[in-house]
Design a protein around this motif. Structure first.
Motif, PDB file in Angstrom:
ATOM      1  N   ASP A  74      60.296  72.348 -20.700  1.00 13.29           N
ATOM      2  CA  ASP A  74      60.933  71.557 -21.749  1.00 13.29           C
ATOM      3  C   ASP A  74      61.205  72.402 -22.982  1.00 13.29           C
ATOM      4  OD1 ASP A  74      61.102  69.144 -20.403  1.00 13.29           O
ATOM      5  OD2 ASP A  74      59.353  68.257 -21.373  1.00 13.29           O
ATOM      6  N   SER A  75      62.226  71.985 -23.729  1.00 12.68           N
ATOM      7  CA  SER A  75      62.528  72.597 -25.021  1.00 12.68           C
ATOM      8  C   SER A  75      61.427  72.248 -26.023  1.00 12.68           C
ATOM      9  CB  SER A  75      63.858  72.068 -25.544  1.00 12.68           C
ATOM     10  OG  SER A  75      63.739  70.672 -25.824  1.00 12.68           O
ATOM     11  N   LYS A  76      61.450  72.911 -27.148  1.00 12.53           N
ATOM     12  CA  LYS A  76      60.501  72.601 -28.217  1.00 12.53           C
ATOM     13  C   LYS A  76      60.602  71.130 -28.606  1.00 12.53           C
ATOM     14  CE  LYS A  76      59.222  73.853 -32.940  1.00 12.53           C
ATOM     15  NZ  LYS A  76      59.516  74.688 -34.109  1.00 12.53           N
ATOM     16  N   GLU A  77      61.812  70.626 -28.740  1.00 12.02           N
ATOM     17  CA  GLU A  77      62.012  69.229 -29.146  1.00 12.02           C
ATOM     18  C   GLU A  77      61.422  68.261 -28.121  1.00 12.02           C
ATOM     19  OE1 GLU A  77      64.379  71.971 -31.235  1.00 12.02           O
ATOM     20  OE2 GLU A  77      64.504  71.597 -29.079  1.00 12.02           O
ATOM     21  N   ARG A  78      61.668  68.519 -26.855  1.00 10.21           N
ATOM     22  CA  ARG A  78      61.134  67.642 -25.800  1.00 10.21           C
ATOM     23  C   ARG A  78      59.608  67.756 -25.729  1.00 10.21           C
ATOM     24  NH1 ARG A  78      64.433  65.350 -21.866  1.00 10.21           N
ATOM     25  NH2 ARG A  78      62.833  65.671 -20.268  1.00 10.21           N
ATOM     26  N   ILE A  93      49.854  72.185 -25.552  1.00 13.32           N
ATOM     27  CA  ILE A  93      51.099  71.980 -24.816  1.00 13.32           C
ATOM     28  C   ILE A  93      52.037  73.155 -25.078  1.00 13.32           C
ATOM     29  CG2 ILE A  93      53.109  70.486 -24.499  1.00 13.32           C
ATOM     30  CD1 ILE A  93      50.494  69.135 -23.607  1.00 13.32           C
ATOM     31  N   GLY A  94      52.347  73.883 -24.015  1.00 14.00           N
ATOM     32  CA  GLY A  94      53.297  74.990 -24.087  1.00 14.00           C
ATOM     33  C   GLY A  94      54.647  74.556 -23.567  1.00 14.00           C
ATOM     34  N   TYR A  95      55.680  75.244 -24.006  1.00 11.19           N
ATOM     35  CA  TYR A  95      57.042  74.851 -23.634  1.00 11.19           C
ATOM     36  C   TYR A  95      57.932  76.070 -23.439  1.00 11.19           C
ATOM     37  CZ  TYR A  95      57.831  75.555 -28.643  1.00 11.19           C
ATOM     38  OH  TYR A  95      57.890  76.094 -29.896  1.00 11.19           O
ATOM     39  N   ASP A  96      59.166  75.796 -22.996  1.00 10.19           N
ATOM     40  CA  ASP A  96      60.204  76.820 -22.793  1.00 10.19           C
ATOM     41  C   ASP A  96      59.872  77.818 -21.681  1.00 10.19           C
ATOM     42  OD1 ASP A  96      62.229  75.992 -24.454  1.00 10.19           O
ATOM     43  OD2 ASP A  96      61.624  77.229 -26.156  1.00 10.19           O
TER      44      ASP A  96
END
Length: 171
Positions: A74-78, A93-96
């Protein structure tokens, strides 16, 4: 050829987190294990239930010397919306996560088929990594279902630590 074999060095992992920090696997210093959980993303109700359950048990993992991160593509926003909408306030929670890194972890990659799904996302995986960064155990799914149960995993960690049980599946 598999990239994730027990008793071999786990692939590298560097992700940004919703708490504003960059998380690097090679900088972790767990007492017993790092547990990396890859989840499908904000669109997945099974992931929501799974991570919310983990959120209630995270203290038990920490008591056993297990540090935990949950990562999606997921993107930062999601990812920030995940933290806002889901009950996961105790989790990192990590992302991208990008496809190249997902492949290093032998994750299955899916193409979105519903409007709420990202164009591409990664199917679930759970990895236990020893303090020397060698992979201890892996559970990789091609669907959102049939993930390791946290209560069973907690019992298994007790057994592993008590009996000094070796990693299996190395060949």
């Amino acid at each position: 050829m598999k990239n994730t074999l027990p008793r071999q060095e786990a692939p590298g992992l560097i992700v940004n987190t919703t708490n504003g920090m960059q998380w690097k696997l090679r900088e972790q210093k767990p007492e017993n294990f790092v547990m990396v959980i890859f989840y499908r993303g904000l669109h997945c109700p099974v992931c929501k239930k799974y991570l919310e359950e983990l959120n209630t048990k995270i203290g038990k993992f920490r008591d056993k010397g297990v540090s935990v991160i949950c990562v999606s593509g997921d993107s930062k926003e999601r990812a920030e919306k995940t933290v806002q909408d889901w009950d996961v306030d105790n989790l990192t929670i990590g992302y991208d996560l990008v496809s190249e890194d997902a492949r290093k972890w032998d994750l299955y990659i899916s193409e979105g088929v519903k409007p709420e799904e990202p164009e591409v996302f990664f199917e679930p995986g759970l990895f236990l990594i020893k303090p020397d960064f060698n992979l201890y155990a892996a559970s990789i799914q091609s669907m959102p279902f049939a993930r390791p149960k946290f209560d069973e995993l907690l019992k298994a960690i007790d057994f592993v630590l008590e009996k000094d049980y070796p990693a299996r599946g190395e060949a």
